[in-house]
Design a protein around this motif. Sequence first.
Motif, PDB file in Angstrom:
ATOM      1  N   HIS A  89     -75.898  64.807 -68.304  1.00  0.00           N
ATOM      2  CA  HIS A  89     -75.065  64.419 -69.650  1.00  0.00           C
ATOM      3  C   HIS A  89     -75.029  65.997 -69.858  1.00  0.00           C
ATOM      4  CE1 HIS A  89     -73.072  62.825 -72.456  1.00  0.00           C
ATOM      5  NE2 HIS A  89     -73.541  63.336 -73.594  1.00  0.00           N
ATOM      6  N   VAL A  90     -73.375  66.351 -70.112  1.00  0.00           N
ATOM      7  CA  VAL A  90     -73.154  67.165 -70.432  1.00  0.00           C
ATOM      8  C   VAL A  90     -74.204  68.357 -71.744  1.00  0.00           C
ATOM      9  CG1 VAL A  90     -71.601  66.833 -72.420  1.00  0.00           C
ATOM     10  CG2 VAL A  90     -71.504  69.297 -71.599  1.00  0.00           C
ATOM     11  N   GLY A  93     -78.315  70.565 -69.924  1.00  0.00           N
ATOM     12  CA  GLY A  93     -79.310  71.813 -69.143  1.00  0.00           C
ATOM     13  C   GLY A  93     -78.828  71.763 -67.828  1.00  0.00           C
ATOM     14  N   SER A  96     -78.757  75.578 -66.731  1.00  0.00           N
ATOM     15  CA  SER A  96     -79.960  76.618 -66.781  1.00  0.00           C
ATOM     16  C   SER A  96     -80.776  76.093 -66.262  1.00  0.00           C
ATOM     17  CB  SER A  96     -80.323  76.387 -68.482  1.00  0.00           C
ATOM     18  OG  SER A  96     -79.100  76.063 -69.842  1.00  0.00           O
TER      19      SER A  96
HETATM   20  P1  GDP Z   1     -75.484  71.842 -68.627  1.00  0.00           P
HETATM   21  O1  GDP Z   1     -74.596  70.955 -70.160  1.00  0.00           O
HETATM   22  O2  GDP Z   1     -76.371  70.901 -68.686  1.00  0.00           O
HETATM   23  O3  GDP Z   1     -75.176  72.750 -68.153  1.00  0.00           O
HETATM   24  O4  GDP Z   1     -76.360  72.435 -70.081  1.00  0.00           O
HETATM   25  P2  GDP Z   1     -77.090  73.434 -70.761  1.00  0.00           P
HETATM   26  O5  GDP Z   1     -77.278  74.692 -68.897  1.00  0.00           O
HETATM   27  O6  GDP Z   1     -75.427  74.444 -70.347  1.00  0.00           O
HETATM   28  O7  GDP Z   1     -77.837  74.062 -71.478  1.00  0.00           O
HETATM   29  C1  GDP Z   1     -76.838  73.567 -72.920  1.00  0.00           C
HETATM   30  C2  GDP Z   1     -77.836  74.415 -74.433  1.00  0.00           C
HETATM   31  O8  GDP Z   1     -79.100  73.669 -73.914  1.00  0.00           O
HETATM   32  C3  GDP Z   1     -77.923  75.695 -74.066  1.00  0.00           C
HETATM   33  O9  GDP Z   1     -77.774  76.152 -75.571  1.00  0.00           O
HETATM   34  C4  GDP Z   1     -79.389  76.113 -73.103  1.00  0.00           C
HETATM   35  O10 GDP Z   1     -79.985  76.838 -73.716  1.00  0.00           O
HETATM   36  C5  GDP Z   1     -79.963  74.933 -73.709  1.00  0.00           C
HETATM   37  N1  GDP Z   1     -81.023  74.456 -72.741  1.00  0.00           N
HETATM   38  C6  GDP Z   1     -80.977  74.480 -71.578  1.00  0.00           C
HETATM   39  N2  GDP Z   1     -82.331  74.134 -70.904  1.00  0.00           N
HETATM   40  C7  GDP Z   1     -83.239  73.909 -72.568  1.00  0.00           C
HETATM   41  C8  GDP Z   1     -84.863  74.173 -72.223  1.00  0.00           C
HETATM   42  O11 GDP Z   1     -85.624  73.591 -71.617  1.00  0.00           O
HETATM   43  N3  GDP Z   1     -84.358  74.142 -72.882  1.00  0.00           N
HETATM   44  C9  GDP Z   1     -84.436  74.668 -74.577  1.00  0.00           C
HETATM   45  N4  GDP Z   1     -85.403  74.417 -75.554  1.00  0.00           N
HETATM   46  N5  GDP Z   1     -82.924  74.773 -74.390  1.00  0.00           N
HETATM   47  C10 GDP Z   1     -82.698  74.317 -73.470  1.00  0.00           C
END
Ligand code: GDP
Length: 371
Positions: A89-90, A93, A96
Amino acid sequence: PEDVRVYEFAEACGKSASEVITVLFSLGMMVTKNDFLKQDELEILGEEFGIEVTVKDALEDVNYVEDFNEEIDKSNFVTRPPVVTIMGHVDHGKTSLLDKIRSAKVAKGEAGGITQHISAYTVEQNGKKITFVDTPGHAAFSEMRSRGASVTDIIIIVVAADDGVKPQTEEVIAHAKASGCPIIVAMNKMDKETANPDMVKSQMAEKEMLPIDWGGDIEFIGVSAHTGDGIDDLLENILIQAEMLELQADPSSKAKATVVEATLEKGRGPVATVIVQSGTLRVGDNIVSDTTYGRVKAITNDMGQPVKELGLSETGNVLGLNDIPTSGSVMVVQDSEKEARDIATTRAEHARAKELSKSTKVSLEEMSGLI
Ligand code: GDP
Ligand code: MG
């Protein structure tokens, strides 16, 4: 069967196109000379003209058909690294996590080159390679599947442990199950106080994704893309899955690679990000991908460094195609530039003819509605 047009059929059996059209018309089928004939129309024509009709696929040798039942020489097979796709899901993470894995695993000296997010890269865990791909978008993913050329060996479903299963998670579960690939669930954001792995497990169990510790067969691993916790555990699990899959390919065969992404870059032309599935892709190779072709002018690896070749499951950017290939298409090396161009041209003509035939059919249907 769709590959034979009325005039081609007429030529092949020494009739005029209008004779063929007349026969079909008398039976209530309206076609023009450029239309493609359907299987039943071909059979009827065969009977009417008293000839035997056998249909061969005109593009047989141009379309890459992957058939594991065919006799493949396996004497040069070696173990190849797994290709892993991260889906979810968007905002759960995915990006990240990919970035964290990369920065955690790349040698310190090279860390400067990896500030930029890229869609595919290879890392090493305990001396073994793993290639990761960012979600190639649902369209590209289904495109790859429909071509039977899925580049993915293992799928990681990322679920934020504080948020649980969401609509896109459910979509991804469906995709993942349909692919037949082994699945690992990464429960991300475990560093958050509100993280609730048991909630994730029970929600996933409802979707028939039963965790191993609940008597099922799916590994659930808690990770944090922020702290890096759990990443080694995740990578080790990937290697265990890969070992069971016994992934093998021939590094000495003509290269075949999947295009995961392609763009037009200023001053560089079309750039295709590929993952090599078999063989070795080299600078100077004549390539065809979908309706595009060319000669590999340059290759950069996942660190952005120029390299001479890409090996099994390795990923990099390829320069030299005449146009942007579609994501999910397969890049195949040909013996000569002419062969590559001929295949691309035939495919393009074929696609155009199909489009044209569609539009004549529509107008005929519209017309018959008026009569
Ligand atoms: P994607 O849409 O699945 O690619 O998600 P992103 O990687 O862009 O992450 C979405 C948000 O969640 C960002 O603000 C990240 O900093 C946060 N985030 C991702 N992984 C983690 C984690 O392990 N811990 C925390 N606290 N925040 C996270
Ligand atoms: Mg993302």
